[in-house]
Design a protein around this motif. Structure first.
Motif, PDB file in Angstrom:
ATOM      1  N   GLY A 132       0.817  -1.213   0.000  1.00 53.98           N
ATOM      2  CA  GLY A 132       0.000   0.000   0.000  1.00 53.98           C
ATOM      3  C   GLY A 132       0.850   1.263   0.000  1.00 53.98           C
ATOM      4  O   GLY A 132       0.533   2.245  -0.681  1.00 53.98           O
ATOM      5  N   VAL A 133       1.950   1.226   0.757  1.00 49.87           N
ATOM      6  CA  VAL A 133       2.882   2.367   0.774  1.00 49.87           C
ATOM      7  C   VAL A 133       3.447   2.543  -0.633  1.00 49.87           C
ATOM      8  O   VAL A 133       3.482   3.654  -1.173  1.00 49.87           O
ATOM      9  N   GLU A 134       3.822   1.426  -1.249  1.00 47.71           N
ATOM     10  CA  GLU A 134       4.375   1.496  -2.610  1.00 47.71           C
ATOM     11  C   GLU A 134       3.339   2.026  -3.590  1.00 47.71           C
ATOM     12  O   GLU A 134       3.657   2.825  -4.471  1.00 47.71           O
ATOM     13  N   ALA A 135       2.088   1.621  -3.415  1.00 46.04           N
ATOM     14  CA  ALA A 135       1.006   2.102  -4.298  1.00 46.04           C
ATOM     15  C   ALA A 135       0.880   3.618  -4.206  1.00 46.04           C
ATOM     16  O   ALA A 135       0.746   4.309  -5.220  1.00 46.04           O
ATOM     17  N   ALA A 136       0.944   4.142  -2.979  1.00 46.32           N
ATOM     18  CA  ALA A 136       0.832   5.594  -2.785  1.00 46.32           C
ATOM     19  C   ALA A 136       1.990   6.306  -3.487  1.00 46.32           C
ATOM     20  O   ALA A 136       1.789   7.275  -4.225  1.00 46.32           O
ATOM     21  N   LEU A 137       3.198   5.803  -3.276  1.00 44.66           N
ATOM     22  CA  LEU A 137       4.380   6.432  -3.883  1.00 44.66           C
ATOM     23  C   LEU A 137       4.338   6.296  -5.411  1.00 44.66           C
ATOM     24  O   LEU A 137       4.652   7.242  -6.134  1.00 44.66           O
ATOM     25  N   ASN A 138       3.901   5.135  -5.885  1.00 43.67           N
ATOM     26  CA  ASN A 138       3.782   4.930  -7.338  1.00 43.67           C
ATOM     27  C   ASN A 138       2.781   5.902  -7.955  1.00 43.67           C
ATOM     28  O   ASN A 138       2.865   6.234  -9.134  1.00 43.67           O
ATOM     29  N   GLY A 139       1.815   6.335  -7.145  1.00 39.39           N
ATOM     30  CA  GLY A 139       0.815   7.293  -7.629  1.00 39.39           C
ATOM     31  C   GLY A 139       1.262   8.738  -7.472  1.00 39.39           C
ATOM     32  O   GLY A 139       0.493   9.657  -7.745  1.00 39.39           O
ATOM     33  N   GLY A 140       2.476   8.950  -6.971  1.00 41.18           N
ATOM     34  CA  GLY A 140       2.990  10.308  -6.795  1.00 41.18           C
ATOM     35  C   GLY A 140       2.375  11.018  -5.593  1.00 41.18           C
ATOM     36  O   GLY A 140       2.261  12.249  -5.567  1.00 41.18           O
ATOM     37  N   MET A 141       1.975  10.246  -4.585  1.00 38.81           N
ATOM     38  CA  MET A 141       1.343  10.816  -3.392  1.00 38.81           C
ATOM     39  C   MET A 141       2.284  10.741  -2.192  1.00 38.81           C
ATOM     40  O   MET A 141       3.264  10.001  -2.210  1.00 38.81           O
ATOM     41  N   PHE A 142       1.935  11.484  -1.164  1.00 39.60           N
ATOM     42  CA  PHE A 142       2.658  11.371   0.101  1.00 39.60           C
ATOM     43  C   PHE A 142       2.037  10.225   0.890  1.00 39.60           C
ATOM     44  O   PHE A 142       0.876   9.869   0.682  1.00 39.60           O
ATOM     45  N   CYS A 143       2.844   9.646   1.802  1.00 38.46           N
ATOM     46  CA  CYS A 143       2.317   8.492   2.538  1.00 38.46           C
ATOM     47  C   CYS A 143       2.780   8.470   3.990  1.00 38.46           C
ATOM     48  O   CYS A 143       3.960   8.657   4.286  1.00 38.46           O
ATOM     49  N   VAL A 144       1.810   8.238   4.870  1.00 39.20           N
ATOM     50  CA  VAL A 144       2.106   7.995   6.283  1.00 39.20           C
ATOM     51  C   VAL A 144       1.948   6.492   6.499  1.00 39.20           C
ATOM     52  O   VAL A 144       0.873   5.936   6.241  1.00 39.20           O
ATOM     53  N   ILE A 183      -2.992   5.801  14.177  1.00 36.03           N
ATOM     54  CA  ILE A 183      -3.505   7.155  13.921  1.00 36.03           C
ATOM     55  C   ILE A 183      -3.727   7.900  15.235  1.00 36.03           C
ATOM     56  O   ILE A 183      -3.545   9.106  15.323  1.00 36.03           O
ATOM     57  N   GLY A 184      -4.111   7.148  16.278  1.00 41.43           N
ATOM     58  CA  GLY A 184      -4.378   7.748  17.586  1.00 41.43           C
ATOM     59  C   GLY A 184      -3.176   8.444  18.188  1.00 41.43           C
ATOM     60  O   GLY A 184      -3.308   9.265  19.093  1.00 41.43           O
ATOM     61  N   SER A 185      -1.986   8.134  17.695  1.00 44.52           N
ATOM     62  CA  SER A 185      -0.786   8.752  18.271  1.00 44.52           C
ATOM     63  C   SER A 185      -0.457  10.084  17.589  1.00 44.52           C
ATOM     64  O   SER A 185       0.509  10.748  17.962  1.00 44.52           O
ATOM     65  N   ILE A 186      -1.244  10.477  16.592  1.00 43.23           N
ATOM     66  CA  ILE A 186      -0.941  11.732  15.877  1.00 43.23           C
ATOM     67  C   ILE A 186      -1.676  12.899  16.523  1.00 43.23           C
ATOM     68  O   ILE A 186      -2.894  12.869  16.688  1.00 43.23           O
ATOM     69  N   GLU A 187      -0.926  13.934  16.898  1.00 43.91           N
ATOM     70  CA  GLU A 187      -1.524  15.179  17.414  1.00 43.91           C
ATOM     71  C   GLU A 187      -1.915  16.012  16.202  1.00 43.91           C
ATOM     72  O   GLU A 187      -1.082  16.222  15.300  1.00 43.91           O
ATOM     73  N   ILE A 188      -3.134  16.527  16.184  1.00 46.01           N
ATOM     74  CA  ILE A 188      -3.609  17.283  15.012  1.00 46.01           C
ATOM     75  C   ILE A 188      -2.689  18.471  14.683  1.00 46.01           C
ATOM     76  O   ILE A 188      -2.334  18.685  13.529  1.00 46.01           O
ATOM     77  N   LYS A 189      -2.264  19.216  15.729  1.00 43.44           N
ATOM     78  CA  LYS A 189      -1.446  20.409  15.488  1.00 43.44           C
ATOM     79  C   LYS A 189      -0.115  20.021  14.833  1.00 43.44           C
ATOM     80  O   LYS A 189       0.319  20.618  13.856  1.00 43.44           O
ATOM     81  N   GLU A 190       0.483  18.987  15.407  1.00 39.71           N
ATOM     82  CA  GLU A 190       1.767  18.478  14.899  1.00 39.71           C
ATOM     83  C   GLU A 190       1.594  17.980  13.454  1.00 39.71           C
ATOM     84  O   GLU A 190       2.439  18.201  12.592  1.00 39.71           O
ATOM     85  N   PHE A 191       0.450  17.334  13.208  1.00 42.07           N
ATOM     86  CA  PHE A 191       0.147  16.810  11.876  1.00 42.07           C
ATOM     87  C   PHE A 191       0.056  17.951  10.864  1.00 42.07           C
ATOM     88  O   PHE A 191       0.647  17.885   9.785  1.00 42.07           O
ATOM     89  N   GLU A 192      -0.643  19.018  11.249  1.00 46.46           N
ATOM     90  CA  GLU A 192      -0.801  20.157  10.327  1.00 46.46           C
ATOM     91  C   GLU A 192       0.549  20.800  10.026  1.00 46.46           C
ATOM     92  O   GLU A 192       0.828  21.190   8.891  1.00 46.46           O
TER      93      GLU A 192
END
Ligand code: B16
Ligand code: MG
Length: 220
Positions: A175-187, A205-214
């Motif tokens: 899935g990570v490779e699919a995202a990169l192959n599509g020219g997208m960013f990937c978490v 996903i629960g470990s991501i702080e919204i502010k830090e993410f932005e």
């Protein structure tokens, strides 16, 4: 600098843990076919289509069978899987995911599903998350499996966002490779050793702080 406008989520392993139900159903089938099948073997099936998954299972047991017979075994596995997921509820969404998605939706991001599963809509309905999605692309819409980027490109197109303005959340290497192959960013969501090709990796996903993410996406 990229402006992220759409967030594309994989389903199994990112939003919910349906992998346990897939494993339970494949295991039941493996037992019926006398094929030894461990939890470790099951790792190879994550993010992979149902057809390919069964072929992997058969090759583990060095079993060959005609296509027609394969179809009926795959149908059987799916009937069991559907039975298992019928009891899923909102509490089965992985920690922090519902809040994260709703928060980012209210900030104007397009929310998209990009999953290989043909049961994605059933799962999203059961866990009460279907309404938040602006577009759903699943195994019923694609002809090429991840690492082909088709599922994510279709998702981007559905919300009219260019691939370079999309960020994908994925738990599987393919899935990570699919995202990169599509020219997208990937978490990557999971083990950094497995998902090292992603732009960054989180344990969930629960470990991501919204502010830090932005902040993070504004520096991409
Ligand atoms: P179905 P994802 C994938 O979902 C699963 O990870 C994979 O194990 C499964 O075989 C595949 O969906 C197909 O699922 O049998 O329900 O069509 O990770 O792409 O959300
Ligand atoms: Mg997955």
């Amino acid at each position: 600098m990229a402006k992220i406008e759409a967030l594309i989520f994989d389903l199994d392993g990112v939003i919910v843990d349906t992998a346990v139900y897939h494993y339970k159903a494949w295991r039941r089938l493996a037992d019926e076919l006398d094929i030894p099948f461990t939890e470790e073997d099951n790792e190879q099936l994550k993010g992979v289509s149902r057809v390919r998954s069964f072929d992997i299972l058969l090759s583990l047991g060095r079993v060959e069978m005609p296509e027609q017979e394969k179809t009926s075994y795959r149908d059987k596995k799916n009937e069991w899987f559907v039975e298992y997921i019928s009891s899923m509820q909102p509490a089965d969404v992985l920690p922090g995911v519902t809040e994260f998605i709703h928060d980012l939706k209210s900030k104007g991001f397009k929310i998209v599903l990009g999953s290989a599963s043909k049961n994605a809509v059933t799962v999203l309905k059961n866990v009460d998350l279907i309404e938040v999605f602006d577009a759903i692309v699943d195994g019923t819409h694609v002809s090429a499996a991840k690492p082909d980027p088709q599922v994510f490109l279709k998702g981007a197109e559905a919300v009219n966002v260019a691939p370079e303005n999309c960020l994908v959340f994925e738990d599987a290497q393919a899935g990570v490779e699919a995202a990169l192959n599509g020219g997208m960013f990937c978490v990557g969501v999971g083990d950094p050793a497995v998902l090292h090709k992603a732009h960054w990796v989180v344990p969930g996903i629960g470990s991501i702080e919204i502010k830090e993410f932005e902040e993070k996406i504004s520096s991409l």
